[in-house]
Scaffold this motif. Structure first.
Motif, PDB file in Angstrom:
ATOM      1  N   SER A   2       1.951   8.687   0.435  1.00 28.48           N
ATOM      2  CA  SER A   2       2.746   9.689   1.162  1.00 28.48           C
ATOM      3  C   SER A   2       2.534   9.561   2.667  1.00 28.48           C
ATOM      4  N   PHE A   3       1.305   9.313   3.087  1.00 25.65           N
ATOM      5  CA  PHE A   3       0.961   9.134   4.503  1.00 25.65           C
ATOM      6  C   PHE A   3       1.547  10.265   5.357  1.00 25.65           C
ATOM      7  N   PHE A  48     -15.374   8.411   5.599  1.00 26.00           N
ATOM      8  CA  PHE A  48     -13.965   8.787   5.446  1.00 26.00           C
ATOM      9  C   PHE A  48     -13.701   9.575   4.164  1.00 26.00           C
ATOM     10  N   TYR A  87       0.873  -1.168   0.000  1.00 29.45           N
ATOM     11  CA  TYR A  87       0.000   0.000   0.000  1.00 29.45           C
ATOM     12  C   TYR A  87       0.914   1.224   0.000  1.00 29.45           C
ATOM     13  N   GLU A 138      -5.271   8.508 -10.178  1.00 29.07           N
ATOM     14  CA  GLU A 138      -5.025   7.079  -9.957  1.00 29.07           C
ATOM     15  C   GLU A 138      -4.971   6.316 -11.285  1.00 29.07           C
ATOM     16  N   ARG A 171      -4.677   0.912  -3.567  1.00 32.53           N
ATOM     17  CA  ARG A 171      -4.884   2.359  -3.543  1.00 32.53           C
ATOM     18  C   ARG A 171      -6.326   2.619  -3.122  1.00 32.53           C
ATOM     19  N   GLY A 172      -6.595   3.836  -2.711  1.00 26.92           N
ATOM     20  CA  GLY A 172      -7.954   4.194  -2.293  1.00 26.92           C
ATOM     21  C   GLY A 172      -8.538   5.234  -3.235  1.00 26.92           C
ATOM     22  N   LYS A 228       8.125  16.554  -3.769  1.00 30.57           N
ATOM     23  CA  LYS A 228       7.006  17.001  -2.931  1.00 30.57           C
ATOM     24  C   LYS A 228       7.538  17.496  -1.598  1.00 30.57           C
ATOM     25  N   ILE A 241     -11.737  12.841   4.328  1.00 26.63           N
ATOM     26  CA  ILE A 241     -10.459  12.865   5.056  1.00 26.63           C
ATOM     27  C   ILE A 241      -9.280  12.715   4.102  1.00 26.63           C
TER      28      ILE A 241
HETATM   29  P1  ADP Z   1      -0.344   9.866  -2.415  1.00 27.59           P
HETATM   30  O1  ADP Z   1       0.502  11.092  -2.258  1.00 27.59           O
HETATM   31  O2  ADP Z   1       0.386   8.725  -3.053  1.00 27.59           O
HETATM   32  O3  ADP Z   1      -1.696  10.095  -3.034  1.00 27.59           O
HETATM   33  P2  ADP Z   1      -1.733   9.556   0.143  1.00 27.59           P
HETATM   34  O4  ADP Z   1      -1.130   9.237   1.458  1.00 27.59           O
HETATM   35  O5  ADP Z   1      -2.410  10.875   0.003  1.00 27.59           O
HETATM   36  O6  ADP Z   1      -0.561   9.352  -0.904  1.00 27.59           O
HETATM   37  O7  ADP Z   1      -2.803   8.442  -0.247  1.00 27.59           O
HETATM   38  C1  ADP Z   1      -2.442   7.096  -0.439  1.00 27.59           C
HETATM   39  C2  ADP Z   1      -3.636   6.370  -1.044  1.00 27.59           C
HETATM   40  O8  ADP Z   1      -4.706   6.326  -0.101  1.00 27.59           O
HETATM   41  C3  ADP Z   1      -4.204   7.054  -2.301  1.00 27.59           C
HETATM   42  O9  ADP Z   1      -4.634   6.052  -3.200  1.00 27.59           O
HETATM   43  C4  ADP Z   1      -5.384   7.835  -1.777  1.00 27.59           C
HETATM   44  O10 ADP Z   1      -6.389   8.004  -2.778  1.00 27.59           O
HETATM   45  C5  ADP Z   1      -5.875   6.896  -0.660  1.00 27.59           C
HETATM   46  N1  ADP Z   1      -6.596   7.620   0.386  1.00 27.59           N
HETATM   47  C6  ADP Z   1      -6.205   8.712   1.070  1.00 27.59           C
HETATM   48  N2  ADP Z   1      -7.140   9.095   1.968  1.00 27.59           N
HETATM   49  C7  ADP Z   1      -8.163   8.222   1.843  1.00 27.59           C
HETATM   50  C8  ADP Z   1      -9.455   8.082   2.477  1.00 27.59           C
HETATM   51  N3  ADP Z   1      -9.889   8.945   3.379  1.00 27.59           N
HETATM   52  N4  ADP Z   1     -10.237   7.044   2.098  1.00 27.59           N
HETATM   53  C9  ADP Z   1      -9.813   6.194   1.138  1.00 27.59           C
HETATM   54  N5  ADP Z   1      -8.636   6.269   0.489  1.00 27.59           N
HETATM   55  C10 ADP Z   1      -7.808   7.270   0.834  1.00 27.59           C
END
Ligand code: ADP
Length: 157
Positions: A10-11, A124, A7, A99, A88-89, A42, A127
């Protein structure tokens, strides 16, 4: 079978939205590696070490989850550890275009590694790491939106 997924993200920092994706993905995969992707282009609020340690603390009760970071391509990391999939989310349509593009680039590099997308749960959807940081800067209590170790870190900072 021991099916591993990574998974990547950036977290900056990990939120309850990310945690929900991880818990749901654990119903499908045997092992998940949360991968902090180091991106020199970034600007981040938290260092890689801080992000890794907040994720570790937040998921300490899940032995199937491990945490790592990489400055290379996420596909190369997946190949190295024998991961079958990248998680990914997806929150809204705005996430989709970004994405879709990354997915095509990753498929170009290695079409054997499949990307699997989890739709954000309704609660969520709003968020994101950046929204959380803006709320914290404005003095809002986000303790219900992030894991306890992240909230503790914000208070410490
Ligand atoms: P990136 O900079 O790679 O987008 P993120 O940490 O922002 O890193 O997100 C990592 C993944 O988690 C991405 O696919 C993002 O769409 C997904 N994501 C972030 N926040 C949420 C959330 N609240 N619900 C579902 N998926 C999320």
């Amino acid at each position: 079978m021991n099916i591993i997924a990574i998974y990547p993200g950036s977290f900056d920092p990990i939120t309850n939205g990310h945690i929900d994706i991880i818990k749901r993905a654990l119903l499908i995969f045997d092992k998940i590696v949360v991968l902090v992707a180091v991106n020199p282009n970034k600007r981040f609020t938290f260092s890689v070490d801080e992000r890794v340690s907040m994720i570790r603390d937040s998921l300490k009760d899940y032995p199937q989850v491990s945490v790592d970071s990489t400055s290379g391509l996420t596909v190369h990391y997946a190949q190295k550890i024998g991961a079958k999939a990248m998680i990914r989310g997806l929150r809204a349509a705005t996430d989709f275009e970004y994405e879709f593009q990354i997915n095509n680039a990753n498929r170009f590099i290695d079409k054997q590694i499949e990307s699997i997308f989890f739709m954000a749960k309704h609660e969520f959807m709003f968020i994101s790491s950046s929204t959380i940081k803006e709320m914290v800067a404005g003095g809002i209590d986000v303790s219900k939106l992030v894991p306890a170790p992240v909230w503790a870190k914000f208070n410490h900072k």
